[in-house]
Scaffold this motif. Structure first.
Motif, PDB file in Angstrom:
ATOM      1  N   GLY A 228      14.866 -66.323  76.295  1.00 30.48           N
ATOM      2  CA  GLY A 228      13.757 -65.968  75.429  1.00 30.48           C
ATOM      3  C   GLY A 228      13.790 -64.562  74.886  1.00 30.48           C
ATOM      4  N   GLY A 229      14.730 -63.728  75.348  1.00 30.90           N
ATOM      5  CA  GLY A 229      14.749 -62.348  74.909  1.00 30.90           C
ATOM      6  C   GLY A 229      15.638 -62.109  73.714  1.00 30.90           C
ATOM      7  N   GLU A 230      15.861 -60.816  73.440  1.00 31.68           N
ATOM      8  CA  GLU A 230      16.766 -60.450  72.360  1.00 31.68           C
ATOM      9  C   GLU A 230      18.204 -60.738  72.799  1.00 31.68           C
ATOM     10  OE1 GLU A 230      15.803 -59.459  69.445  1.00 31.68           O
ATOM     11  OE2 GLU A 230      13.680 -59.428  69.968  1.00 31.68           O
ATOM     12  N   SER A 231      19.122 -60.662  71.831  1.00 28.95           N
ATOM     13  CA  SER A 231      20.521 -60.968  72.140  1.00 28.95           C
ATOM     14  C   SER A 231      21.086 -60.008  73.179  1.00 28.95           C
ATOM     15  CB  SER A 231      21.358 -60.905  70.862  1.00 28.95           C
ATOM     16  OG  SER A 231      21.248 -59.617  70.268  1.00 28.95           O
ATOM     17  N   SER A 232      20.510 -58.809  73.288  1.00 30.88           N
ATOM     18  CA  SER A 232      21.017 -57.820  74.239  1.00 30.88           C
ATOM     19  C   SER A 232      20.438 -57.994  75.635  1.00 30.88           C
ATOM     20  CB  SER A 232      20.684 -56.403  73.740  1.00 30.88           C
ATOM     21  OG  SER A 232      19.286 -56.239  73.619  1.00 30.88           O
ATOM     22  N   ASP A 233      19.469 -58.883  75.808  1.00 26.65           N
ATOM     23  CA  ASP A 233      18.823 -59.020  77.109  1.00 26.65           C
ATOM     24  C   ASP A 233      19.742 -59.644  78.153  1.00 26.65           C
ATOM     25  OD1 ASP A 233      16.567 -57.853  76.235  1.00 26.65           O
ATOM     26  OD2 ASP A 233      15.327 -59.652  76.161  1.00 26.65           O
ATOM     27  N   ALA A 234      20.501 -60.649  77.768  1.00 29.27           N
ATOM     28  CA  ALA A 234      21.319 -61.372  78.744  1.00 29.27           C
ATOM     29  C   ALA A 234      22.316 -60.452  79.462  1.00 29.27           C
ATOM     30  CB  ALA A 234      22.032 -62.545  78.072  1.00 29.27           C
ATOM     31  N   PRO A 235      23.089 -59.615  78.768  1.00 32.36           N
ATOM     32  CA  PRO A 235      23.992 -58.711  79.494  1.00 32.36           C
ATOM     33  C   PRO A 235      23.259 -57.777  80.446  1.00 32.36           C
ATOM     34  CG  PRO A 235      24.614 -58.830  77.176  1.00 32.36           C
ATOM     35  CD  PRO A 235      23.300 -59.532  77.308  1.00 32.36           C
ATOM     36  N   ALA A 236      22.094 -57.282  80.039  1.00 33.48           N
ATOM     37  CA  ALA A 236      21.327 -56.385  80.918  1.00 33.48           C
ATOM     38  C   ALA A 236      20.849 -57.122  82.161  1.00 33.48           C
ATOM     39  CB  ALA A 236      20.136 -55.803  80.150  1.00 33.48           C
ATOM     40  N   ILE A 237      20.406 -58.354  81.978  1.00 32.87           N
ATOM     41  CA  ILE A 237      19.949 -59.157  83.113  1.00 32.87           C
ATOM     42  C   ILE A 237      21.111 -59.450  84.052  1.00 32.87           C
ATOM     43  CG2 ILE A 237      19.037 -61.425  83.768  1.00 32.87           C
ATOM     44  CD1 ILE A 237      17.384 -61.317  81.156  1.00 32.87           C
ATOM     45  N   VAL A 238      22.259 -59.780  83.493  1.00 29.02           N
ATOM     46  CA  VAL A 238      23.437 -60.048  84.317  1.00 29.02           C
ATOM     47  C   VAL A 238      23.823 -58.807  85.124  1.00 29.02           C
ATOM     48  CG1 VAL A 238      25.940 -60.428  84.184  1.00 29.02           C
ATOM     49  CG2 VAL A 238      24.366 -61.930  82.941  1.00 29.02           C
ATOM     50  N   GLU A 239      23.728 -57.636  84.512  1.00 31.21           N
ATOM     51  CA  GLU A 239      24.074 -56.404  85.226  1.00 31.21           C
ATOM     52  C   GLU A 239      23.137 -56.175  86.404  1.00 31.21           C
ATOM     53  OE1 GLU A 239      26.104 -53.160  86.401  1.00 31.21           O
ATOM     54  OE2 GLU A 239      26.689 -54.693  84.948  1.00 31.21           O
ATOM     55  N   VAL A 240      21.843 -56.417  86.197  1.00 29.13           N
ATOM     56  CA  VAL A 240      20.888 -56.289  87.299  1.00 29.13           C
ATOM     57  C   VAL A 240      21.223 -57.266  88.413  1.00 29.13           C
ATOM     58  CG1 VAL A 240      18.468 -56.651  87.972  1.00 29.13           C
ATOM     59  CG2 VAL A 240      19.013 -55.406  85.877  1.00 29.13           C
ATOM     60  N   LEU A 241      21.541 -58.493  88.038  1.00 32.51           N
ATOM     61  CA  LEU A 241      21.884 -59.512  89.033  1.00 32.51           C
ATOM     62  C   LEU A 241      23.155 -59.142  89.793  1.00 32.51           C
ATOM     63  CD1 LEU A 241      21.136 -62.638  86.821  1.00 32.51           C
ATOM     64  CD2 LEU A 241      19.847 -61.949  88.849  1.00 32.51           C
ATOM     65  N   ARG A 242      24.117 -58.555  89.110  1.00 33.75           N
ATOM     66  CA  ARG A 242      25.356 -58.136  89.780  1.00 33.75           C
ATOM     67  C   ARG A 242      25.075 -57.036  90.789  1.00 33.75           C
ATOM     68  NH1 ARG A 242      30.344 -56.795  85.955  1.00 33.75           N
ATOM     69  NH2 ARG A 242      31.271 -56.566  88.010  1.00 33.75           N
ATOM     70  N   VAL A 243      24.306 -56.044  90.376  1.00 36.16           N
ATOM     71  CA  VAL A 243      24.029 -54.901  91.251  1.00 36.16           C
ATOM     72  C   VAL A 243      23.274 -55.335  92.499  1.00 36.16           C
ATOM     73  CG1 VAL A 243      22.729 -52.740  91.418  1.00 36.16           C
ATOM     74  CG2 VAL A 243      24.105 -53.215  89.387  1.00 36.16           C
ATOM     75  N   THR A 244      22.361 -56.287  92.338  1.00 34.43           N
ATOM     76  CA  THR A 244      21.546 -56.738  93.470  1.00 34.43           C
ATOM     77  C   THR A 244      22.169 -57.893  94.239  1.00 34.43           C
ATOM     78  OG1 THR A 244      20.283 -58.207  91.986  1.00 34.43           O
ATOM     79  CG2 THR A 244      19.417 -55.989  92.357  1.00 34.43           C
ATOM     80  N   GLY A 245      23.376 -58.296  93.859  1.00 35.65           N
ATOM     81  CA  GLY A 245      24.048 -59.371  94.569  1.00 35.65           C
ATOM     82  C   GLY A 245      23.464 -60.748  94.332  1.00 35.65           C
ATOM     83  N   ARG A 246      22.797 -60.942  93.189  1.00 35.18           N
ATOM     84  CA  ARG A 246      22.144 -62.218  92.892  1.00 35.18           C
ATOM     85  C   ARG A 246      22.874 -63.032  91.823  1.00 35.18           C
ATOM     86  NH1 ARG A 246      16.625 -61.973  94.774  1.00 35.18           N
ATOM     87  NH2 ARG A 246      16.095 -59.865  95.468  1.00 35.18           N
ATOM     88  N   LEU A 247      23.988 -62.529  91.330  1.00 33.01           N
ATOM     89  CA  LEU A 247      24.729 -63.260  90.300  1.00 33.01           C
ATOM     90  C   LEU A 247      25.629 -64.270  90.991  1.00 33.01           C
ATOM     91  CD1 LEU A 247      25.232 -63.594  87.300  1.00 33.01           C
ATOM     92  CD2 LEU A 247      27.054 -61.895  87.475  1.00 33.01           C
ATOM     93  N   THR A 248      25.124 -65.446  91.230  1.00 37.29           N
ATOM     94  CA  THR A 248      25.842 -66.479  91.974  1.00 37.29           C
ATOM     95  C   THR A 248      26.370 -67.564  91.041  1.00 37.29           C
ATOM     96  OG1 THR A 248      23.841 -67.796  92.305  1.00 37.29           O
ATOM     97  CG2 THR A 248      24.328 -66.085  93.950  1.00 37.29           C
TER      98      THR A 248
END
Length: 404
Positions: A228-248
């Motif tokens: 639902g976000g802008e085209s740039s939201d997905a990479p930022a969300i993925v980075e947060v998930l990677r840092v927190t160990g939630r990108l499964t």
């Protein structure tokens, strides 16, 4: 001469009378046509009255002087050094205070002073950054709710780091249109963790069960935010998930099975190290050429390759970028993956099938919920028409007017 007489009178007048007189003197200084000599004397008198033993006098001066551009700067600085309620009036409204003044006041001020600064209109970036770093929880809630404040992204992140457990702050931040998608994901993860800890602490669910529910809830939010976000939201969300160990792997697969592959595409790009254009071309190749190589490059387990390949091919068959239904897992896509994985064997295969069946049960519940809501709406409409048949005509006419 009048100002001198006022000061002489103020030595013996009662506190309430002095406060009223001080307010009148401040108003005269701001709005009357005093001579330069009288203006100087009035300013001196007002500065002297700040030392009055009664707080009523200082508050009266602050109420008059706070909003005005004509307030002497030294007087404003003296007032913000007074007791909280007086300082807050000036900090919240005075246009003569500079950004440096506000930063300094935020650093040494109490809760009331920080809240007053946080509610100022068009609060500059530097002051927002200072409050994000040293402000108390109440001040940060006020700052987050200030739509005119220029809060930089790093300060929004700092606010979450310091007081992300505060529910009021999370709510205020989520209502901001300028909150980046990655930080929305961070807040969602904090909420999930808090709920999981609460549920397991109460003994309602086992820690393992509550952790799984929290993880799946976070995954659903991540997919929805990326879609639902802008085209740039997905990479930022993925980075947060990677840092927190939630990108499964399960989260990436959920993104594909929801028909909202933006998060999965960003994840493949981040994990594989390939250029965005190359990943986009591989995912949209209807022949499926290179999918296994992409999964291996991204470090996904070999056992999951059939599941990812089936999901991507099913997405391409209907249009990779056509979008999902907006209500979670797409059972048609999931069915294709279940067929592709049903012959896999081994403990890891059992875990994968368990995940897919839980997703199927989740999708079935969502379908049932949507159907139940639709049936209830139909029943309500039928009751309205039965009670008043003209209601249906009025509804149709309203739809026609809206269409026109």
């Amino acid at each position: 001469m009048i100002v001198r007489r006022f000061l002489l009178w103020a030595r013996t007048a009662p506190a309430e009378a002095r406060a009223s007189g001080a307010a009148s003197l401040a108003a005269a200084y701001l709005r009357s046509g005093m001579s330069d000599e009288d203006r100087h004397e009035a300013e001196t008198a007002l500065m002297a009255l700040i030392d009055d033993p009664s707080p009523l006098v200082r508050r009266a001066i602050a109420e008059e002087m706070a909003p005005s551009m004509r307030t002497p700067r030294n007087l404003a600085l003296s007032l913000i050094a007074e007791q909280s309620d007086v300082a807050a009036l000036v900090l919240a409204h005075s246009p003569v205070l500079t950004e440096a003044d506000l930063v300094d006041a935020a650093a040494v001020g109490d809760t009331l002073a920080q809240k007053a600064i946080a509610m100022r209109r068009c609060l500059p970036l530097g002051v927002c950054a200072a409050l994000a770093e040293v402000g108390c929880e109440e001040a940060l809630v006020t700052l987050a709710g200030n739509r005119t404040a220029e809060i930089p992204d790093f300060s929004l992140e700092r606010m979450i780091e310091r007081h992300g457990d505060n529910g009021a702050l999370r709510e205020a931040l989520l209502e901001r249109a300028d909150l980046p998608g990655g930080l929305r994901q961070t807040i969602a993860a904090k909420v999930s963790d808090t709920l999981a800890s609460f549920v397991s602490g109460c003994g309602w669910l086992t820690p393992e069960r509550s952790a799984r529910l929290a993880r799946e809830s976070t995954e659903r939010v991540a997919v929805a935010l990326a879609a639902g976000g802008e085209s740039s939201d997905a990479p930022a969300i993925v980075e947060v998930l990677r840092v927190t160990g939630r990108l499964t792997s399960g989260l990436i697969l959920r993104s594909l099975l929801s028909g909202e592959p933006a998060l999965a595409e960003a994840a493949f790009t981040a994990l594989s190290g390939l250029p965005e254009e190359r990943v986009a071309a591989l995912l949209r190749d209807k022949r499926g050429a290179g999918l296994k190589a992409l999964c291996r490059k991204a470090g996904l387990p070999a056992l999951l390759e059939p599941a990812f390949s089936a999901a991507i091919l099913a997405l391409n068959a209907r249009g990779f970028d056509s979008g999902g239904a907006g209500n979670g897992i797409d059972r048609a896509l999931l069915r294709a993956v279940l067929i592709a994985c049903e012959r896999l064997e081994g403990p890891e295969a059992d875990g994968l099938m368990g995940l897919l069946r839980r997703m199927d049960a989740e999708a079935a519940r969502e379908e049932a919920r949507s159907l139940a809501d639709s049936l209830a709406d139909d029943a309500a409409l039928a009751l309205l028409v039965e009670a008043d048949p003209s209601f249906l005509i009025e509804l149709a006419e309203s739809d026609l007017r809206d269409a026109a």
